[in-house]
Write a protein that holds these residues in place. Structure first.
Motif, PDB file in Angstrom:
ATOM      1  N   PHE A 189     -82.373 -41.349 -48.946  1.00 18.41           N
ATOM      2  CA  PHE A 189     -83.886 -41.393 -48.368  1.00 18.41           C
ATOM      3  C   PHE A 189     -84.283 -41.735 -47.040  1.00 18.41           C
ATOM      4  N   SER A 190     -84.224 -42.914 -46.809  1.00 12.27           N
ATOM      5  CA  SER A 190     -84.582 -43.495 -45.676  1.00 12.27           C
ATOM      6  C   SER A 190     -84.172 -43.067 -44.353  1.00 12.27           C
ATOM      7  N   GLY A 191     -82.587 -42.939 -44.542  1.00 12.38           N
ATOM      8  CA  GLY A 191     -81.997 -42.580 -43.426  1.00 12.38           C
ATOM      9  C   GLY A 191     -82.625 -41.325 -42.366  1.00 12.38           C
ATOM     10  N   GLN A 192     -82.669 -40.270 -43.544  1.00 10.93           N
ATOM     11  CA  GLN A 192     -82.454 -38.827 -43.192  1.00 10.93           C
ATOM     12  C   GLN A 192     -83.963 -39.308 -42.824  1.00 10.93           C
ATOM     13  N   VAL A 193     -85.195 -40.120 -43.601  1.00 12.15           N
ATOM     14  CA  VAL A 193     -87.267 -39.571 -42.754  1.00 12.15           C
ATOM     15  C   VAL A 193     -86.708 -40.151 -41.336  1.00 12.15           C
ATOM     16  N   SER A 194     -85.394 -41.747 -41.119  1.00 15.85           N
ATOM     17  CA  SER A 194     -85.756 -41.843 -39.862  1.00 15.85           C
ATOM     18  C   SER A 194     -84.689 -40.171 -39.044  1.00 15.85           C
ATOM     19  N   ARG A 195     -83.987 -39.925 -38.946  1.00  7.09           N
ATOM     20  CA  ARG A 195     -83.741 -39.007 -38.415  1.00  7.09           C
ATOM     21  C   ARG A 195     -84.489 -37.946 -37.889  1.00  7.09           C
ATOM     22  N   TYR A 196     -85.190 -37.564 -39.165  1.00  3.63           N
ATOM     23  CA  TYR A 196     -86.571 -36.553 -38.853  1.00  3.63           C
ATOM     24  C   TYR A 196     -87.580 -36.911 -38.119  1.00  3.63           C
ATOM     25  N   ASN A 197     -87.735 -38.181 -37.953  1.00  7.36           N
ATOM     26  CA  ASN A 197     -88.619 -39.101 -36.856  1.00  7.36           C
ATOM     27  C   ASN A 197     -88.089 -38.934 -35.519  1.00  7.36           C
ATOM     28  N   GLN A 198     -86.592 -39.666 -35.638  1.00  8.14           N
ATOM     29  CA  GLN A 198     -86.208 -38.887 -34.190  1.00  8.14           C
ATOM     30  C   GLN A 198     -85.984 -38.073 -33.480  1.00  8.14           C
ATOM     31  N   TRP A 199     -85.765 -36.889 -34.983  1.00  6.76           N
ATOM     32  CA  TRP A 199     -85.677 -35.255 -33.523  1.00  6.76           C
ATOM     33  C   TRP A 199     -87.097 -35.025 -33.281  1.00  6.76           C
ATOM     34  N   LEU A 200     -88.349 -35.800 -34.043  1.00  9.05           N
ATOM     35  CA  LEU A 200     -89.547 -35.634 -33.964  1.00  9.05           C
ATOM     36  C   LEU A 200     -89.563 -36.104 -32.147  1.00  9.05           C
ATOM     37  N   VAL A 201     -89.566 -37.003 -31.766  1.00  5.14           N
ATOM     38  CA  VAL A 201     -90.180 -37.808 -30.221  1.00  5.14           C
ATOM     39  C   VAL A 201     -88.259 -37.277 -29.435  1.00  5.14           C
ATOM     40  N   ASP A 202     -87.629 -36.562 -29.455  1.00  7.51           N
ATOM     41  CA  ASP A 202     -86.941 -35.962 -28.976  1.00  7.51           C
ATOM     42  C   ASP A 202     -87.188 -34.275 -28.206  1.00  7.51           C
ATOM     43  N   GLU A 203     -87.010 -33.659 -30.117  1.00  9.35           N
ATOM     44  CA  GLU A 203     -87.508 -32.052 -29.823  1.00  9.35           C
ATOM     45  C   GLU A 203     -87.927 -31.863 -30.282  1.00  9.35           C
ATOM     46  N   GLY A 204     -88.835 -32.386 -31.925  1.00  8.71           N
ATOM     47  CA  GLY A 204     -89.707 -31.834 -32.093  1.00  8.71           C
ATOM     48  C   GLY A 204     -91.297 -31.193 -31.661  1.00  8.71           C
ATOM     49  N   ASN A 205     -91.615 -33.055 -30.777  1.00  5.89           N
ATOM     50  CA  ASN A 205     -93.125 -32.273 -30.857  1.00  5.89           C
ATOM     51  C   ASN A 205     -92.922 -31.628 -29.321  1.00  5.89           C
ATOM     52  N   ASN A 206     -92.330 -31.490 -28.872  1.00  8.78           N
ATOM     53  CA  ASN A 206     -91.505 -30.285 -27.388  1.00  8.78           C
ATOM     54  C   ASN A 206     -91.455 -28.839 -28.305  1.00  8.78           C
ATOM     55  N   LEU A 207     -91.075 -28.700 -29.042  1.00  2.47           N
ATOM     56  CA  LEU A 207     -91.216 -27.642 -30.061  1.00  2.47           C
ATOM     57  C   LEU A 207     -92.805 -27.233 -30.065  1.00  2.47           C
ATOM     58  N   LEU A 208     -93.425 -28.218 -30.743  1.00  2.00           N
ATOM     59  CA  LEU A 208     -94.423 -28.527 -31.249  1.00  2.00           C
ATOM     60  C   LEU A 208     -95.399 -27.084 -30.096  1.00  2.00           C
ATOM     61  N   SER A 209     -95.333 -28.423 -29.171  1.00  2.00           N
ATOM     62  CA  SER A 209     -96.248 -27.384 -27.981  1.00  2.00           C
ATOM     63  C   SER A 209     -95.621 -26.848 -27.711  1.00  2.00           C
ATOM     64  N   LYS A 210     -94.713 -25.774 -27.415  1.00  2.00           N
ATOM     65  CA  LYS A 210     -94.089 -24.504 -27.256  1.00  2.00           C
ATOM     66  C   LYS A 210     -94.594 -23.582 -27.919  1.00  2.00           C
ATOM     67  N   ILE A 211     -94.750 -23.559 -29.647  1.00  2.00           N
ATOM     68  CA  ILE A 211     -95.245 -22.557 -30.364  1.00  2.00           C
ATOM     69  C   ILE A 211     -96.786 -22.332 -30.289  1.00  2.00           C
ATOM     70  N   GLN A 212     -97.103 -23.672 -30.333  1.00  2.00           N
ATOM     71  CA  GLN A 212     -98.400 -23.675 -30.030  1.00  2.00           C
ATOM     72  C   GLN A 212     -98.623 -22.658 -28.541  1.00  2.00           C
ATOM     73  N   LYS A 213     -98.379 -22.200 -27.775  1.00  2.00           N
ATOM     74  CA  LYS A 213     -98.462 -21.999 -26.513  1.00  2.00           C
ATOM     75  C   LYS A 213     -97.968 -20.419 -26.376  1.00  2.00           C
ATOM     76  N   GLN A 214     -97.316 -19.908 -27.366  1.00  3.40           N
ATOM     77  CA  GLN A 214     -96.668 -18.575 -27.646  1.00  3.40           C
ATOM     78  C   GLN A 214     -97.220 -17.870 -29.071  1.00  3.40           C
ATOM     79  N   MET A 215     -98.353 -18.545 -29.653  1.00  4.03           N
ATOM     80  CA  MET A 215     -99.182 -18.097 -30.583  1.00  4.03           C
ATOM     81  C   MET A 215    -100.560 -18.470 -29.497  1.00  4.03           C
ATOM     82  N   LEU A 216    -100.923 -18.160 -28.347  1.00  2.00           N
ATOM     83  CA  LEU A 216    -102.261 -18.101 -27.042  1.00  2.00           C
ATOM     84  C   LEU A 216    -102.408 -16.571 -27.003  1.00  2.00           C
TER      85      LEU A 216
END
Length: 216
Positions: A189-216
């Motif tokens: 469980f804790s390892g999965q959470v850590s990998r998700y949090n790292q993914w947010l830093v590496d890819e997820g937050n940029n993807l979220l910005s991309k989604i926001q722009k697509q929805m404008l």
């Protein structure tokens, strides 16, 4: 289509099938049996269900995303676990009637006490999923996809919780004993959470910005 990965849970899958029938659902369902296919012998599936057998258990996340890779051009995608139980008659049509290419709609889980959690059965617009490139963030074995979609929904204001109801039969919500599938899913469980949090830093937050722009 709804994607339903299952691992060593034939009885739970039977219960899901019966609930699907009882609630007069008609939406297409794609089942991925992950190893031990003989356990599922003799199960009768509705005509709208398609079943594929994998040699091994690859986890909820990878199996769900495999469904997307096999069917990349669907109008919509849904996630349904083998331990979920739809309750409301024609719940699937309720979800799909509220769905657009760029939003997500979920059932109301009767056992979930937190309105901000995506605990029910969700559906997502096809263009929305194709922009993301996955149905579940491909960084964990089982968990954190709900965290991701909750984040997207709050940021983009594109998540609707419908009045169609379902129940998720988990040890936390019902007090039942954890089975092998549950124990496998949450072993790290804790390892999965850590990998998700790292993914947010590496890819997820940029993807979220991309989604926001697509929805404008």
């Amino acid at each position: 289509m709804f994607i339903v990965p299952t691992y060593k849970r034939p009885e739970r899958l039977k219960n899901l099938i019966q609930a699907y029938i009882n609630t007069k659902a008609v939406a297409p369902v794609y089942v991925l049996i992950q190893g031990n296919a003989e356990l599922y012998d003799g199960i009768e599936y509705p005509d709208t269900w398609t079943v594929e057998v994998l040699e091994d258990n690859i986890g909820l996340v990878a199996a769900t995303n495999l469904g997307f890779k096999k069917f990349p051009n669907e109008k919509w995608y849904g996630i349904m676990c083998d331990d979920q139980m739809p309750i409301t008659e024609r719940w699937d049509q309720t979800l799909l009637n509220l769905l657009t290419d760029w939003n997500m709609v979920s059932t109301d889980d009767t056992l979930n006490k937190n309105d901000w959690r995506m605990a029910g059965i969700p559906v997502f617009g096809g263009e929305f999923i194709r922009t993301c490139g996955f149905i579940m963030p491909p960084c964990t074995w089982h968990i954190c996809s709900d965290d991701w979609w909750e984040l997207v929904g709050k940021t983009c204001n594109n998540w609707i919780k419908s009045d169609a109801q379902s129940t998720h039969m988990t040890p936390e919500t019902t007090g039942i004993d954890p089975d092998e599938t549950y124990q496998t899913s949450y072993a790290d469980f804790s390892g999965q959470v850590s990998r998700y949090n790292q993914w947010l830093v590496d890819e997820g937050n940029n993807l979220l910005s991309k989604i926001q722009k697509q929805m404008l």
